[in-house]
Design a protein around this motif. Sequence first.
Motif, PDB file in Angstrom:
ATOM      1  N   VAL A 180       0.810  -1.038   0.024  1.00 47.35           N
ATOM      2  CA  VAL A 180       0.116   0.017  -0.075  1.00 47.35           C
ATOM      3  C   VAL A 180       1.033   1.113   0.083  1.00 47.35           C
ATOM      4  CG1 VAL A 180      -1.595   1.409   1.397  1.00 47.35           C
ATOM      5  CG2 VAL A 180      -1.941  -1.093   0.999  1.00 47.35           C
ATOM      6  N   PHE A 181       1.934   1.387   0.660  1.00 49.51           N
ATOM      7  CA  PHE A 181       2.701   2.474   0.957  1.00 49.51           C
ATOM      8  C   PHE A 181       3.518   2.621  -0.290  1.00 49.51           C
ATOM      9  CE2 PHE A 181       5.974   5.621   2.547  1.00 49.51           C
ATOM     10  CZ  PHE A 181       5.170   6.504   3.042  1.00 49.51           C
ATOM     11  N   SER A 182       4.155   1.522  -1.184  1.00 54.09           N
ATOM     12  CA  SER A 182       4.908   1.528  -2.198  1.00 54.09           C
ATOM     13  C   SER A 182       3.924   2.101  -3.344  1.00 54.09           C
ATOM     14  CB  SER A 182       4.979   0.122  -2.590  1.00 54.09           C
ATOM     15  OG  SER A 182       6.256  -0.189  -1.743  1.00 54.09           O
ATOM     16  N   ALA A 183       2.666   1.650  -3.221  1.00 57.45           N
ATOM     17  CA  ALA A 183       1.838   2.156  -4.369  1.00 57.45           C
ATOM     18  C   ALA A 183       1.518   3.824  -4.042  1.00 57.45           C
ATOM     19  CB  ALA A 183       0.468   1.563  -4.412  1.00 57.45           C
ATOM     20  N   LEU A 185       3.509   6.129  -2.798  1.00 59.00           N
ATOM     21  CA  LEU A 185       4.459   6.669  -3.320  1.00 59.00           C
ATOM     22  C   LEU A 185       4.585   7.002  -4.925  1.00 59.00           C
ATOM     23  CD1 LEU A 185       7.457   5.393  -1.008  1.00 59.00           C
ATOM     24  CD2 LEU A 185       6.270   7.592  -0.897  1.00 59.00           C
ATOM     25  N   LYS A 186       4.328   5.935  -5.426  1.00 53.84           N
ATOM     26  CA  LYS A 186       4.320   5.582  -6.970  1.00 53.84           C
ATOM     27  C   LYS A 186       3.099   6.621  -7.323  1.00 53.84           C
ATOM     28  CE  LYS A 186       4.934   2.802 -10.906  1.00 53.84           C
ATOM     29  NZ  LYS A 186       5.335   1.144 -11.402  1.00 53.84           N
ATOM     30  N   GLN A 187       1.892   6.410  -6.897  1.00 50.54           N
ATOM     31  CA  GLN A 187       0.750   7.340  -7.204  1.00 50.54           C
ATOM     32  C   GLN A 187       1.131   8.822  -7.269  1.00 50.54           C
ATOM     33  OE1 GLN A 187      -1.976   4.784  -4.781  1.00 50.54           O
ATOM     34  NE2 GLN A 187      -3.370   5.088  -6.559  1.00 50.54           N
ATOM     35  N   HIS A 188       1.789   9.110  -6.114  1.00 48.46           N
ATOM     36  CA  HIS A 188       2.140  10.791  -6.097  1.00 48.46           C
ATOM     37  C   HIS A 188       3.481  11.181  -6.668  1.00 48.46           C
ATOM     38  CE1 HIS A 188      -1.503  11.533  -3.556  1.00 48.46           C
ATOM     39  NE2 HIS A 188      -1.397  10.273  -3.044  1.00 48.46           N
ATOM     40  N   ASP A 189       4.182  10.221  -7.360  1.00 43.59           N
ATOM     41  CA  ASP A 189       5.422  10.345  -7.974  1.00 43.59           C
ATOM     42  C   ASP A 189       6.480  10.721  -6.906  1.00 43.59           C
ATOM     43  OD1 ASP A 189       7.092  10.410 -10.006  1.00 43.59           O
ATOM     44  OD2 ASP A 189       6.920  12.524 -10.526  1.00 43.59           O
ATOM     45  N   LEU A 190       6.559  10.175  -5.680  1.00 46.84           N
ATOM     46  CA  LEU A 190       7.388  10.181  -4.700  1.00 46.84           C
ATOM     47  C   LEU A 190       8.585   9.282  -4.733  1.00 46.84           C
ATOM     48  CD1 LEU A 190       4.693  11.418  -1.995  1.00 46.84           C
ATOM     49  CD2 LEU A 190       5.854  12.918  -3.342  1.00 46.84           C
ATOM     50  N   LYS A 191       9.515   9.639  -3.940  1.00 43.79           N
ATOM     51  CA  LYS A 191      10.792   8.913  -3.839  1.00 43.79           C
ATOM     52  C   LYS A 191      11.250   8.600  -2.613  1.00 43.79           C
ATOM     53  CE  LYS A 191      12.421   8.638  -8.776  1.00 43.79           C
ATOM     54  NZ  LYS A 191      10.866   8.948  -9.232  1.00 43.79           N
ATOM     55  N   GLY A 255      -9.137  11.960   3.030  1.00 42.10           N
ATOM     56  CA  GLY A 255      -9.135  12.194   1.521  1.00 42.10           C
ATOM     57  C   GLY A 255      -7.944  11.244   0.873  1.00 42.10           C
ATOM     58  N   HIS A 256      -7.644  10.216   1.606  1.00 43.24           N
ATOM     59  CA  HIS A 256      -6.449   9.388   1.017  1.00 43.24           C
ATOM     60  C   HIS A 256      -6.877   7.926   1.066  1.00 43.24           C
ATOM     61  CE1 HIS A 256      -3.464  12.377   0.087  1.00 43.24           C
ATOM     62  NE2 HIS A 256      -3.825  13.336   1.068  1.00 43.24           N
ATOM     63  N   PRO A 257      -7.840   7.417   0.282  1.00 47.96           N
ATOM     64  CA  PRO A 257      -8.355   6.049   0.550  1.00 47.96           C
ATOM     65  C   PRO A 257      -7.214   5.225  -0.032  1.00 47.96           C
ATOM     66  CG  PRO A 257      -9.432   7.263  -1.423  1.00 47.96           C
ATOM     67  CD  PRO A 257      -8.707   8.294  -0.502  1.00 47.96           C
ATOM     68  N   GLU A 258      -6.348   5.976  -0.822  1.00 47.51           N
ATOM     69  CA  GLU A 258      -5.016   4.787  -1.411  1.00 47.51           C
ATOM     70  C   GLU A 258      -4.484   4.289  -0.168  1.00 47.51           C
ATOM     71  OE1 GLU A 258      -3.307   9.218  -1.557  1.00 47.51           O
ATOM     72  OE2 GLU A 258      -5.387   8.128  -1.906  1.00 47.51           O
ATOM     73  N   LEU A 327      -3.881  -2.888  -6.728  1.00 47.06           N
ATOM     74  CA  LEU A 327      -2.408  -2.863  -6.468  1.00 47.06           C
ATOM     75  C   LEU A 327      -1.481  -3.366  -7.563  1.00 47.06           C
ATOM     76  CD1 LEU A 327      -2.142  -3.346  -2.586  1.00 47.06           C
ATOM     77  CD2 LEU A 327      -1.874  -1.140  -3.807  1.00 47.06           C
ATOM     78  N   ALA A 328      -1.653  -4.460  -7.841  1.00 41.83           N
ATOM     79  CA  ALA A 328      -0.875  -5.199  -8.985  1.00 41.83           C
ATOM     80  C   ALA A 328      -0.772  -4.368 -10.410  1.00 41.83           C
ATOM     81  CB  ALA A 328      -1.405  -6.499  -9.192  1.00 41.83           C
TER      82      ALA A 328
END
Length: 337
Positions: A180-183, A185-191, A255-258, A327-328
């Motif tokens: 979930v946290f990996s996704a 980061l990726k969804q928000h373009d964070l590293k 506001g962050h269901p992801e 997620l996949a």
Amino acid sequence: MATMFPQAPGSSGRRKARLRPLVGLAAIVMALAAPISARADWPERQVKLIVTFPPGSANDAAARIFADALGKKWGKPVVIEDRPGAEGTIGVGSFIAGQDDHALLYTVAGSITVAPLLVEKLPYDVNRDLVPISATTAIVLMLAVSNQLSVSSIPELIEALRANPGKYAWTSGPTLPRFVFSAFLKQHDLKMNFVSYRDASQPQADLGEGRIQALLTSLTASSSPVQAGKARFLTVANPSRAATLPDIKTARELGHPELEIEGLAGIFAGKIMPEAVRSRIAADVTAICREPDVRSKLEAGGHIVLSGTTEELKAGIEKQRSAMNELAKIIDIRNPQ
């Protein structure tokens, strides 16, 4: 003197013929009644509860609370056998191989939804060999950040990470929290840099000392640095708030269901256990989940108490399967980061 009447030829045979259907019917009734009687007497001996978590873990503690309460209801001991490791597959495999109608399995839904995605060839079929009985608890999962980040909300966290790509580190509990946290980061373009740990107690210390800056894991595995004033909780990842932290909003509320995680645990049976026994166990677990003393113990141990029903466990598994499919599409489940 009694008068003897001679029997008509063949009358004895006709009488036997008339009795045969009655004898057959009686046999069927007895055959049906025997299993009912046996089910009413279950359990006839001690019940083994195989737990897919190590001793001392939050889910092991919850399993022991349920084992104690069920033992009191049934008048037979319910003994815990911990079989942790390999994303729950060791414990599940041991349970299925045992084929014992006096054994139950205590595990999380991830053993059914996640393990098949991580292990190419499981030695069992989770849909065929495991039968859901009761939803028990959902472990409280929290997103905590180090004071080093100086953020107090998820938007502020996103802003800080975006301004400093690759500068900060994070870790999480296994499987679902990591996915979930990996996704996220990726969804928000964070590293951020993921740090792997073998010792489950070390991330708390590192969060407090600023060696990692974000931790998504259970309440019990993240509370120490927060209590020491070295870190803060940003949100509850579960769909509902935690009883012990009622003022901290869920990720969905913010506001962050992801970032939402449905980390439910439950009790499962093997396919050889009769349906009547499974129904009785579910009814007993449902009753236990309503007991105030049990609820307070579980909530104090970092759990959200569920309904105890079969329907909730089945629905939770299906919901988690759908979430895993989504997620996949975002990350590589076998190599999330």
